[in-house]
Design a protein around this motif. Structure first.
Motif, PDB file in Angstrom:
ATOM      1  N   ALA A  63       0.628  -1.277  -0.091  1.00 37.69           N
ATOM      2  CA  ALA A  63      -0.099  -0.117  -0.097  1.00 37.69           C
ATOM      3  C   ALA A  63       0.787   1.361  -0.071  1.00 37.69           C
ATOM      4  CB  ALA A  63      -0.966   0.139   1.284  1.00 37.69           C
ATOM      5  N   SER A  64       1.942   1.344   0.617  1.00 41.41           N
ATOM      6  CA  SER A  64       2.854   2.195   0.503  1.00 41.41           C
ATOM      7  C   SER A  64       3.670   2.734  -0.466  1.00 41.41           C
ATOM      8  CB  SER A  64       4.063   2.254   1.735  1.00 41.41           C
ATOM      9  OG  SER A  64       4.641   0.794   1.342  1.00 41.41           O
ATOM     10  N   THR A  65       3.527   1.753  -1.637  1.00 45.68           N
ATOM     11  CA  THR A  65       4.143   1.987  -2.965  1.00 45.68           C
ATOM     12  C   THR A  65       3.311   2.697  -3.870  1.00 45.68           C
ATOM     13  OG1 THR A  65       5.073  -0.360  -2.778  1.00 45.68           O
ATOM     14  CG2 THR A  65       5.297   0.892  -4.997  1.00 45.68           C
ATOM     15  N   SER A  66       4.061   3.927  -4.069  1.00 43.07           N
ATOM     16  CA  SER A  66       3.156   4.897  -5.014  1.00 43.07           C
ATOM     17  C   SER A  66       3.026   4.519  -6.430  1.00 43.07           C
ATOM     18  CB  SER A  66       4.099   6.298  -5.241  1.00 43.07           C
ATOM     19  OG  SER A  66       5.232   5.940  -6.180  1.00 43.07           O
ATOM     20  N   THR A  67       2.126   5.202  -7.084  1.00 47.04           N
ATOM     21  CA  THR A  67       1.788   4.520  -8.426  1.00 47.04           C
ATOM     22  C   THR A  67       2.857   4.767  -9.527  1.00 47.04           C
ATOM     23  OG1 THR A  67      -0.495   5.387  -8.142  1.00 47.04           O
ATOM     24  CG2 THR A  67       0.153   5.016 -10.444  1.00 47.04           C
ATOM     25  N   TYR A  68       3.569   5.840  -9.353  1.00 43.11           N
ATOM     26  CA  TYR A  68       4.796   5.959 -10.266  1.00 43.11           C
ATOM     27  C   TYR A  68       5.579   4.756  -9.911  1.00 43.11           C
ATOM     28  CZ  TYR A  68       9.285   7.688 -11.599  1.00 43.11           C
ATOM     29  OH  TYR A  68      10.429   8.022 -12.325  1.00 43.11           O
ATOM     30  N   GLU A  69       5.966   4.429  -8.655  1.00 43.31           N
ATOM     31  CA  GLU A  69       7.074   3.156  -8.553  1.00 43.31           C
ATOM     32  C   GLU A  69       6.195   2.012  -8.854  1.00 43.31           C
ATOM     33  OE1 GLU A  69       9.983   2.755  -7.016  1.00 43.31           O
ATOM     34  OE2 GLU A  69      10.056   5.067  -7.242  1.00 43.31           O
ATOM     35  N   LYS A  70       5.086   1.812  -8.840  1.00 43.85           N
ATOM     36  CA  LYS A  70       4.361   0.543  -9.435  1.00 43.85           C
ATOM     37  C   LYS A  70       4.812   0.451 -11.080  1.00 43.85           C
ATOM     38  CE  LYS A  70       0.965   0.280  -5.647  1.00 43.85           C
ATOM     39  NZ  LYS A  70       0.001  -0.138  -5.346  1.00 43.85           N
ATOM     40  N   ILE A  71       4.588   1.443 -11.509  1.00 46.14           N
ATOM     41  CA  ILE A  71       4.911   1.690 -13.020  1.00 46.14           C
ATOM     42  C   ILE A  71       6.229   1.439 -13.411  1.00 46.14           C
ATOM     43  CG2 ILE A  71       4.685   3.144 -15.294  1.00 46.14           C
ATOM     44  CD1 ILE A  71       2.409   4.444 -13.868  1.00 46.14           C
ATOM     45  N   LYS A  72       7.144   2.049 -12.673  1.00 41.65           N
ATOM     46  CA  LYS A  72       8.517   1.879 -12.666  1.00 41.65           C
ATOM     47  C   LYS A  72       8.820   0.128 -12.553  1.00 41.65           C
ATOM     48  CE  LYS A  72      12.867   3.622 -10.933  1.00 41.65           C
ATOM     49  NZ  LYS A  72      13.380   4.677  -9.826  1.00 41.65           N
ATOM     50  N   ILE A  73       8.272  -0.214 -11.433  1.00 41.20           N
ATOM     51  CA  ILE A  73       8.660  -1.855 -10.756  1.00 41.20           C
ATOM     52  C   ILE A  73       8.322  -2.937 -12.248  1.00 41.20           C
ATOM     53  CG2 ILE A  73       7.974  -3.770  -9.519  1.00 41.20           C
ATOM     54  CD1 ILE A  73       8.071  -1.456  -7.017  1.00 41.20           C
ATOM     55  N   ASN A  74       6.966  -2.287 -12.796  1.00 37.97           N
ATOM     56  CA  ASN A  74       6.291  -3.152 -13.806  1.00 37.97           C
ATOM     57  C   ASN A  74       7.255  -3.131 -15.008  1.00 37.97           C
ATOM     58  OD1 ASN A  74       4.239  -4.783 -13.869  1.00 37.97           O
ATOM     59  ND2 ASN A  74       2.824  -3.102 -14.391  1.00 37.97           N
ATOM     60  N   GLY A  75       7.850  -1.920 -15.442  1.00 39.32           N
ATOM     61  CA  GLY A  75       8.700  -1.817 -16.541  1.00 39.32           C
ATOM     62  C   GLY A  75      10.160  -2.551 -16.238  1.00 39.32           C
ATOM     63  N   ILE A  76      10.566  -2.684 -15.096  1.00 39.69           N
ATOM     64  CA  ILE A  76      11.737  -3.407 -14.853  1.00 39.69           C
ATOM     65  C   ILE A  76      11.400  -4.833 -14.942  1.00 39.69           C
ATOM     66  CG2 ILE A  76      13.318  -4.289 -12.908  1.00 39.69           C
ATOM     67  CD1 ILE A  76      13.049  -1.176 -11.779  1.00 39.69           C
ATOM     68  N   MET A  77      10.259  -5.337 -14.437  1.00 40.07           N
ATOM     69  CA  MET A  77       9.965  -6.928 -14.272  1.00 40.07           C
ATOM     70  C   MET A  77       9.682  -7.196 -15.982  1.00 40.07           C
ATOM     71  SD  MET A  77       7.374  -7.630 -11.294  1.00 40.07           S
ATOM     72  CE  MET A  77       6.048  -6.737 -11.826  1.00 40.07           C
ATOM     73  N   ARG A  78       8.924  -6.446 -16.889  1.00 44.70           N
ATOM     74  CA  ARG A  78       8.822  -6.683 -18.225  1.00 44.70           C
ATOM     75  C   ARG A  78      10.372  -6.532 -18.910  1.00 44.70           C
ATOM     76  NH1 ARG A  78       4.543  -2.982 -17.793  1.00 44.70           N
ATOM     77  NH2 ARG A  78       5.706  -1.381 -18.716  1.00 44.70           N
ATOM     78  N   LYS A  79      10.976  -5.802 -18.720  1.00 41.81           N
ATOM     79  CA  LYS A  79      12.626  -5.974 -19.081  1.00 41.81           C
ATOM     80  C   LYS A  79      13.145  -7.154 -18.812  1.00 41.81           C
ATOM     81  CE  LYS A  79      16.697  -3.041 -19.464  1.00 41.81           C
ATOM     82  NZ  LYS A  79      17.331  -1.711 -18.953  1.00 41.81           N
ATOM     83  N   ASN A  80      13.060  -7.514 -17.482  1.00 36.14           N
ATOM     84  CA  ASN A  80      13.732  -8.687 -17.084  1.00 36.14           C
ATOM     85  C   ASN A  80      13.149  -9.936 -17.931  1.00 36.14           C
ATOM     86  OD1 ASN A  80      15.144  -7.250 -15.086  1.00 36.14           O
ATOM     87  ND2 ASN A  80      13.920  -8.025 -13.425  1.00 36.14           N
ATOM     88  N   SER A  81      11.819  -9.894 -17.812  1.00 38.99           N
ATOM     89  CA  SER A  81      11.213 -11.067 -18.721  1.00 38.99           C
ATOM     90  C   SER A  81      11.639 -11.069 -20.010  1.00 38.99           C
ATOM     91  CB  SER A  81       9.671 -11.027 -18.385  1.00 38.99           C
ATOM     92  OG  SER A  81       9.429 -11.639 -17.238  1.00 38.99           O
ATOM     93  N   ASN A  82      11.779  -9.940 -20.595  1.00 42.20           N
ATOM     94  CA  ASN A  82      12.046 -10.011 -22.217  1.00 42.20           C
ATOM     95  C   ASN A  82      13.320 -10.356 -22.609  1.00 42.20           C
ATOM     96  OD1 ASN A  82       9.680  -8.679 -23.057  1.00 42.20           O
ATOM     97  ND2 ASN A  82      10.422  -6.580 -22.841  1.00 42.20           N
ATOM     98  N   LYS A  83      14.191 -10.814 -21.542  1.00 40.79           N
ATOM     99  CA  LYS A  83      15.559 -11.249 -21.647  1.00 40.79           C
ATOM    100  C   LYS A  83      15.364 -12.763 -21.589  1.00 40.79           C
ATOM    101  CE  LYS A  83      17.779  -7.890 -18.743  1.00 40.79           C
ATOM    102  NZ  LYS A  83      18.481  -7.752 -17.395  1.00 40.79           N
TER     103      LYS A  83
END
Length: 95
Positions: A63-83
């Motif tokens: 709950a403490s994770t901001s929307t901006y951080e959630k979007i950023k984390i999602n991008g990192i996870m997609r980048k990792n999976s794309n490898k």
């Protein structure tokens, strides 16, 4: 599909999906007693990235994770999976 007393309820193959946060094969199975369980099938690499991304995923759910951080984390996870190297003929696994 009934295999040795187990009924395969569904198969979700996310390996072929582009730009996703998770790549693996999830199989829902029902045994003869009616219990339903999930099998996850991974390559060595996809398992390593799944474990890495799971930590990020847990942080994004706080709950403490901001929307901006959630979007950023999602991008990192997609980048990792794309490898992840997609196994040959993986598209043949579906239900």
């Amino acid at each position: 599909m009934l295999v040795k007393g187990y009924n395969i309820i569904g198969i979700n193959n996310t390996f072929p999906i582009l730009n996703t946060t998770y790549k693996g094969i999830n199989i829902l199975v029902k045994n003869s007693d009616g219990y339903i369980f999930e099998l996850q099938i991974h390559t060595y690499q996809s398992l390593q990235i799944k474990e890495q991304n799971h930590k990020l995923y847990e942080n994004s759910r706080l709950a403490s994770t901001s929307t901006y951080e959630k979007i950023k984390i999602n991008g990192i996870m997609r980048k990792n999976s794309n490898k992840i190297i997609i196994p040959s003929n993986i598209n043949a696994i579906k239900k």
